[in-house]
Design an enzyme around this catalytic site. Structure first.
Site, PDB file in Angstrom:
ATOM      1  N   ARG A 153       9.546   0.603   4.466  1.00 21.09           N
ATOM      2  CA  ARG A 153       8.193   0.042   4.502  1.00 21.09           C
ATOM      3  C   ARG A 153       7.260   1.000   3.770  1.00 21.09           C
ATOM      4  O   ARG A 153       7.365   2.221   3.902  1.00 21.09           O
ATOM      5  CB  ARG A 153       7.723  -0.145   5.945  1.00 21.09           C
ATOM      6  CG  ARG A 153       6.355  -0.811   6.044  1.00 21.09           C
ATOM      7  CD  ARG A 153       5.877  -0.911   7.479  1.00 21.09           C
ATOM      8  NE  ARG A 153       4.518  -1.433   7.536  1.00 21.09           N
ATOM      9  CZ  ARG A 153       3.748  -1.400   8.616  1.00 21.09           C
ATOM     10  NH1 ARG A 153       4.215  -0.868   9.739  1.00 21.09           N
ATOM     11  NH2 ARG A 153       2.524  -1.898   8.581  1.00 21.09           N
ATOM     12  N   HIS A 154       6.364   0.435   2.978  1.00 23.13           N
ATOM     13  CA  HIS A 154       5.427   1.263   2.210  1.00 23.13           C
ATOM     14  C   HIS A 154       4.668   2.235   3.111  1.00 23.13           C
ATOM     15  O   HIS A 154       4.508   2.009   4.317  1.00 23.13           O
ATOM     16  CB  HIS A 154       4.428   0.384   1.448  1.00 23.13           C
ATOM     17  CG  HIS A 154       3.543  -0.440   2.337  1.00 23.13           C
ATOM     18  ND1 HIS A 154       2.439   0.076   2.981  1.00 23.13           N
ATOM     19  CD2 HIS A 154       3.606  -1.745   2.702  1.00 23.13           C
ATOM     20  CE1 HIS A 154       1.856  -0.867   3.690  1.00 23.13           C
ATOM     21  NE2 HIS A 154       2.552  -1.989   3.548  1.00 23.13           N
ATOM     22  N   GLU A 183       4.167  -8.999   1.393  1.00 21.49           N
ATOM     23  CA  GLU A 183       3.851  -9.070   2.816  1.00 21.49           C
ATOM     24  C   GLU A 183       3.588 -10.524   3.230  1.00 21.49           C
ATOM     25  O   GLU A 183       3.336 -11.396   2.391  1.00 21.49           O
ATOM     26  CB  GLU A 183       2.617  -8.194   3.098  1.00 21.49           C
ATOM     27  CG  GLU A 183       2.099  -8.169   4.523  1.00 21.49           C
ATOM     28  CD  GLU A 183       3.136  -7.709   5.539  1.00 21.49           C
ATOM     29  OE1 GLU A 183       4.089  -8.487   5.796  1.00 21.49           O
ATOM     30  OE2 GLU A 183       2.987  -6.608   6.087  1.00 21.49           O
ATOM     31  N   ARG A 205       0.788  -1.150  -3.100  1.00 16.63           N
ATOM     32  CA  ARG A 205       1.112  -0.185  -2.048  1.00 16.63           C
ATOM     33  C   ARG A 205       2.619  -0.008  -1.905  1.00 16.63           C
ATOM     34  O   ARG A 205       3.088   1.091  -1.601  1.00 16.63           O
ATOM     35  CB  ARG A 205       0.471  -0.592  -0.721  1.00 16.63           C
ATOM     36  CG  ARG A 205       0.838  -1.969  -0.179  1.00 16.63           C
ATOM     37  CD  ARG A 205      -0.092  -2.314   0.969  1.00 16.63           C
ATOM     38  NE  ARG A 205       0.226  -3.568   1.658  1.00 16.63           N
ATOM     39  CZ  ARG A 205      -0.190  -4.767   1.294  1.00 16.63           C
ATOM     40  NH1 ARG A 205      -0.920  -4.908   0.195  1.00 16.63           N
ATOM     41  NH2 ARG A 205       0.105  -5.845   2.027  1.00 16.63           N
ATOM     42  N   SER A 260      -1.453   2.156   4.064  1.00 14.22           N
ATOM     43  CA  SER A 260      -2.446   1.730   3.078  1.00 14.22           C
ATOM     44  C   SER A 260      -3.850   2.006   3.612  1.00 14.22           C
ATOM     45  O   SER A 260      -4.036   2.295   4.798  1.00 14.22           O
ATOM     46  CB  SER A 260      -2.297   0.235   2.770  1.00 14.22           C
ATOM     47  OG  SER A 260      -2.793  -0.552   3.853  1.00 14.22           O
TER      48      SER A 260
END
EC number: 5.4.2.11
Length: 234
Positions: free
Chosen positions: A8-9, A87, A60, A12
């Protein structure tokens, strides 16, 4: 044994500000950049190497991937940006503060929008400039593919064609794959891989910037899964 790592990024700026993000294209926060660097270093320290990487069309996730590959000295490997890894689309909630939305609509309603498997948030109004049809990165896609809102089930159904058409053939060729994406698109992959029931997947938490390692057998069934930081089962 086939190797797959899901990531997962990093955090943000809207994660930090507690805003509904969805398909809004926001930057990583400084903490998110640091999480991404740490993920790359961790993967390198543990001897991971990748042949191929996938990410979404949102920066992101893209920047998370780039930072990780830079730390691993793997900037040269092929990377593919896939809209299906975006997303979950939060419709008209995108850009709203989660706490303020709960005050306006009630905790139970917002909980339904966020955490039920089949309930969609309010859709974007027709002509809303936030609709992906106004975004040039999606102009090559048919209008009926572009969401104005999504429940988790919609996101899962969107992600699975990517898995079957892109990831599976690469894994079957022996490619070692990294997928840098988002909480809900990764939930879709995890739900499929681990055969998690609808009611259980909504409660699955996926931390930002933490590599989730899958070891898959010849039929691409999970033999082992663990977060690299702890070595514990996810």
């Amino acid at each position: 044994m086939h190797q797959l790592v899901l990531l997962r990024h990093g955090e943000s700026v809207w994660n930090k500000e507690n805003l509904f993000t969805g398909w809004t294209d926001v930057e990583l926060s400084p903490r998110g950049e640091e999480e991404s660097r740490n993920a790359g270093l961790l993967l390198k320290e543990h001897g991971f190497v990748f042949d191929l990487a996938f990410t979404s069309l949102l920066k992101r996730a893209i920047k998370t991937l780039w930072i990780v590959l830079e730390q691993m000295d793997l900037m040269w490997i092929p990377e593919h940006k896939e809209w299906r890894l975006n997303e979950r689309h939060y419709g008209a909630l995108q850009g709203l503060n989660k706490a303020q939305t709960a005050q306006e609509y009630g905790d139970e309603q917002v909980k339904l929008w966020r955490r039920s498997y089949k309930v969609r948030p309010p859709a974007l109004a027709e002509g809303d400039q936030r609709h992906p049809s106004f975004d040039p990165r999606y102009h090559s896609l048919s209008r009926d593919l572009l969401p104005d809102t999504e429940c988790l089930q919609d996101t899962v159904e969107r992600v699975l064609p990517f898995w079957q058409q892109q990831a599976v053939p690469a894994l079957q060729q022996g490619k070692r794959i990294l997928i840098a994406a988002h909480g809900n698109s990764l939930r879709g992959l995890i739900k499929y891989l681990d055969q998690i029931p609808d009611d259980d997947i909504v409660g699955l938490e996926i931390p930002t910037g933490s590599p989730l390692v899958y070891e898959l057998d010849r039929d691409l069934k999970p033999v082992r899964r663990y977060y690299l930081e702890t070595g514990k089962a996810g």
